[in-house]
Design a protein around this motif. Structure first.
Motif, mmCIF file in Angstrom:
data_model
loop_
_atom_site.group_PDB
_atom_site.id
_atom_site.type_symbol
_atom_site.label_atom_id
_atom_site.label_comp_id
_atom_site.label_asym_id
_atom_site.label_seq_id
_atom_site.Cartn_x
_atom_site.Cartn_y
_atom_site.Cartn_z
ATOM 1 N N ALA A 172 3.898 -28.946 11.634
ATOM 2 C CA ALA A 172 2.942 -27.711 12.089
ATOM 3 C C ALA A 172 2.380 -28.157 13.301
ATOM 4 O O ALA A 172 2.604 -27.179 14.320
ATOM 5 N N ALA A 231 4.812 -22.936 12.491
ATOM 6 C CA ALA A 231 3.474 -23.794 12.162
ATOM 7 C C ALA A 231 2.768 -23.261 11.080
ATOM 8 O O ALA A 231 2.154 -24.095 10.220
ATOM 9 N N LYS A 232 2.477 -22.060 10.970
ATOM 10 C CA LYS A 232 1.590 -21.507 9.927
ATOM 11 C C LYS A 232 2.507 -21.442 8.609
ATOM 12 O O LYS A 232 1.926 -21.830 7.599
ATOM 13 N N CYS A 269 4.098 -24.150 7.777
ATOM 14 C CA CYS A 269 3.776 -25.633 7.315
ATOM 15 C C CYS A 269 2.327 -25.554 6.951
ATOM 16 O O CYS A 269 2.142 -26.551 5.935
ATOM 17 N N ASP A 270 1.442 -25.145 7.522
ATOM 18 C CA ASP A 270 0.148 -24.943 7.033
ATOM 19 C C ASP A 270 0.162 -24.447 5.526
ATOM 20 O O ASP A 270 -0.612 -25.269 4.535
#
Length: 153
Positions: free
Chosen positions: A18, A42-43, A45-46
């Motif tokens: 992320a 990235a979101k 992965c969050d």
């Protein structure tokens, strides 16, 4: 049981992935597709970190910092500039995403052996997104390569 080691590796891997997607987004923001898509990835992965939380509570989670260096990859600390820099940054993120993908595979094997349906469902949804991330990275590198490698700066 050593599942806690790989859950820790997954947690750290998703966190690092992320951060790396965000770094590429910020460093190559002039490329609109890079900026917005890397923020979206990235979101994802969050979200994967959130999915891992109950599994880590059940099985434990060990820091990958206690493991040999070869079991984890560092994220991007800074981005390179120019077309070749973009290509190299995407390649670095691809390597990290590949590590995360294989770690999901290993955890899935443990989930199958344990017959843990919740673990398997988590792996299925998160790994599918990780594989989509890998496919996008590969496609974007193919798109960037001719410009980066054949056109003089």
């Amino acid at each position: 049981m050593n599942l806690h080691l790989y859950l820790g590796l997954l947690h750290k891997g998703e966190q690092t992935l992320a951060e790396s997607f965000r770094q590429v987004s910020e460093g190559h923001g002039a490329e609109p597709d890079i900026h917005f898509l890397c923020q979206t990835l990235a979101k994802q992965c969050d979200h994967h970190e959130d999915v891992l939380r109950p599994l880590a509570e059940r099985y434990g989670e060990d820091s990958p910092d206690n493991e040999p260096e070869r079991l984890h990859a560092d994220g991007l600390s800074k981005t390179r500039s120019g077309p070749v820099g973009l290509l190299r940054d995407l390649q670095d993120v691809y390597v990290l995403a590949s590590l995360v993908d294989m770690t999901w595979t290993v955890v899935a094997q443990a989930g199958s052996a344990l017959r843990d349906e919740e673990l398997l469902a988590a792996v299925e949804s998160c790994q599918k997104e990780t594989q989509t991330q890998l496919a996008w990275l590969k496609t974007r590198m193919k798109q960037a390569a001719p410009q980066a490698l054949l056109v003089a700066e």
